[in-house]
Write a protein that holds these residues in place. Structure first.
Motif, PDB file in Angstrom:
ATOM      1  N   SER A   1       0.824  -1.218   0.000  1.00 47.39           N
ATOM      2  CA  SER A   1       0.000   0.000   0.000  1.00 47.39           C
ATOM      3  C   SER A   1       0.856   1.265   0.000  1.00 47.39           C
ATOM      4  N   LEU A   2       2.039   1.203   0.595  1.00 45.82           N
ATOM      5  CA  LEU A   2       2.951   2.352   0.559  1.00 45.82           C
ATOM      6  C   LEU A   2       3.509   2.545  -0.844  1.00 45.82           C
ATOM      7  N   MET A   3       3.790   1.444  -1.520  1.00 44.21           N
ATOM      8  CA  MET A   3       4.319   1.495  -2.881  1.00 44.21           C
ATOM      9  C   MET A   3       3.249   1.960  -3.869  1.00 44.21           C
ATOM     10  N   ASP A   4       2.019   1.475  -3.672  1.00 44.24           N
ATOM     11  CA  ASP A   4       0.920   1.762  -4.591  1.00 44.24           C
ATOM     12  C   ASP A   4      -0.356   1.992  -3.782  1.00 44.24           C
ATOM     13  N   PRO A   5      -0.602   3.240  -3.353  1.00 43.53           N
ATOM     14  CA  PRO A   5      -1.765   3.530  -2.507  1.00 43.53           C
ATOM     15  C   PRO A   5      -3.108   3.137  -3.127  1.00 43.53           C
ATOM     16  N   GLY A   6      -3.180   3.000  -4.438  1.00 48.69           N
ATOM     17  CA  GLY A   6      -4.431   2.621  -5.092  1.00 48.69           C
ATOM     18  C   GLY A   6      -4.555   1.138  -5.382  1.00 48.69           C
ATOM     19  N   ALA A   7      -3.628   0.337  -4.897  1.00 52.80           N
ATOM     20  CA  ALA A   7      -3.635  -1.099  -5.195  1.00 52.80           C
ATOM     21  C   ALA A   7      -4.893  -1.777  -4.669  1.00 52.80           C
ATOM     22  N   VAL A   8      -5.319  -2.784  -5.432  1.00 54.43           N
ATOM     23  CA  VAL A   8      -6.510  -3.560  -5.092  1.00 54.43           C
ATOM     24  C   VAL A   8      -6.137  -5.044  -5.170  1.00 54.43           C
ATOM     25  N   LEU A   9      -6.634  -5.809  -4.212  1.00 50.36           N
ATOM     26  CA  LEU A   9      -6.436  -7.259  -4.194  1.00 50.36           C
ATOM     27  C   LEU A   9      -7.806  -7.915  -4.098  1.00 50.36           C
ATOM     28  N   SER A  10      -8.160  -8.687  -5.092  1.00 44.71           N
ATOM     29  CA  SER A  10      -9.462  -9.376  -5.130  1.00 44.71           C
ATOM     30  C   SER A  10     -10.622  -8.410  -4.877  1.00 44.71           C
ATOM     31  N   GLY A  11     -10.538  -7.234  -5.478  1.00 44.48           N
ATOM     32  CA  GLY A  11     -11.610  -6.255  -5.373  1.00 44.48           C
ATOM     33  C   GLY A  11     -11.591  -5.393  -4.127  1.00 44.48           C
ATOM     34  N   GLN A  12     -10.637  -5.602  -3.238  1.00 41.16           N
ATOM     35  CA  GLN A  12     -10.552  -4.857  -1.980  1.00 41.16           C
ATOM     36  C   GLN A  12      -9.332  -3.942  -1.998  1.00 41.16           C
ATOM     37  N   PRO A  13      -9.455  -2.707  -1.490  1.00 46.22           N
ATOM     38  CA  PRO A  13      -8.273  -1.843  -1.401  1.00 46.22           C
ATOM     39  C   PRO A  13      -7.209  -2.471  -0.486  1.00 46.22           C
ATOM     40  N   VAL A  14      -5.997  -2.541  -0.977  1.00 45.12           N
ATOM     41  CA  VAL A  14      -4.901  -3.141  -0.217  1.00 45.12           C
ATOM     42  C   VAL A  14      -4.689  -2.406   1.104  1.00 45.12           C
ATOM     43  N   ALA A  15      -4.793  -1.076   1.093  1.00 44.32           N
ATOM     44  CA  ALA A  15      -4.601  -0.301   2.328  1.00 44.32           C
ATOM     45  C   ALA A  15      -5.636  -0.682   3.384  1.00 44.32           C
ATOM     46  N   ALA A  16      -6.890  -0.894   2.977  1.00 41.12           N
ATOM     47  CA  ALA A  16      -7.935  -1.285   3.925  1.00 41.12           C
ATOM     48  C   ALA A  16      -7.687  -2.696   4.455  1.00 41.12           C
ATOM     49  N   LEU A  17      -7.264  -3.597   3.584  1.00 45.52           N
ATOM     50  CA  LEU A  17      -6.936  -4.943   4.033  1.00 45.52           C
ATOM     51  C   LEU A  17      -5.779  -4.915   5.035  1.00 45.52           C
ATOM     52  N   ALA A  18      -4.770  -4.073   4.771  1.00 49.80           N
ATOM     53  CA  ALA A  18      -3.632  -3.962   5.691  1.00 49.80           C
ATOM     54  C   ALA A  18      -4.091  -3.463   7.055  1.00 49.80           C
ATOM     55  N   ALA A  19      -4.930  -2.440   7.067  1.00 43.74           N
ATOM     56  CA  ALA A  19      -5.403  -1.863   8.328  1.00 43.74           C
ATOM     57  C   ALA A  19      -6.172  -2.884   9.157  1.00 43.74           C
ATOM     58  N   ALA A  20      -6.851  -3.810   8.495  1.00 46.42           N
ATOM     59  CA  ALA A  20      -7.661  -4.814   9.193  1.00 46.42           C
ATOM     60  C   ALA A  20      -6.879  -6.073   9.557  1.00 46.42           C
TER      61      ALA A  20
END
Length: 177
Positions: A136-155
């Motif tokens: 998420s730091l490298m690519d703030p807009g990254a998505v994994l399986s339809g979910q924002p990577v940053a949100a997945l990281a936070a959870a």
């Protein structure tokens, strides 16, 4: 999936908790892109993390994520990553045990595969902050399986144990195209 000879974006996660971790990660990135079929696109900052799973008492990991474009097929990319691990003295004795180098393919374009040799996206990546946060730091807009990577990281359960190992990747700034 892309056809033969076309370029596909892949996300690779690298980790090390034995030996000269920072130097190993630096050398591994160079080794991963030291062939014409793999081009380095971006590099995350390095983070320090507690081991997730595996035996108790392991040293902390240094983790990072890179984006590459490749013309290698998924299983060819896997073989290449495993060859780089072996070149850095990776031994597979204990599942999730301490290691000099771990390289995982997290995504290969939009490919979804349940092949036991290479499941894509990586089956545990969506719950691992040690992969998701640097990504998420490298690519703030990254998505994994339809979910924002940053949100997945936070959870992710392991997010609380992550620390920045440094503000910039280890000596890789000049390696970017």
């Amino acid at each position: 999936m892309s056809g033969p000879g076309s370029w596909t974006r892949a996300i690779l996660a690298l980790g090390s908790n034995l030996g000269e971790r920072r130097g190993t990660l630096s050398a591994a990135v160079a080794d991963l892109v030291d062939r014409p079929e793999v081009r380095l696109v971006d590099v995350s900052p390095v983070v320090s993390t507690k081991p997730v799973g595996g035996p108790e008492g392991q040293p902390d990991f240094l983790n990072m994520v890179i984006a590459v474009d490749t013309t290698l097929a998924p299983l060819e990319l896997l073989a290449h990553c495993q060859g780089v691990e072996l070149a850095h003295h990776r031994e597979r004795k204990v599942r999730w045990g301490a290691r000099t180098l771990d390289v995982d393919i997290i995504t290969y374009g939009e490919l979804v595969s349940d092949d036991p040799a290479l499941t894509l996206p990586h089956p545990r990546a969506a719950g691992r902050a040690f992969v998701l946060y640097p990504w998420s730091l490298m690519d703030p807009g990254a998505v994994l399986s339809g979910q924002p990577v940053a949100a997945l990281a936070a959870a992710a359960a392991d997010m609380a144990g992550i620390e920045h190992a440094e503000l910039e990747p280890p000596g890789l700034g000049t390696a970017l195209p």
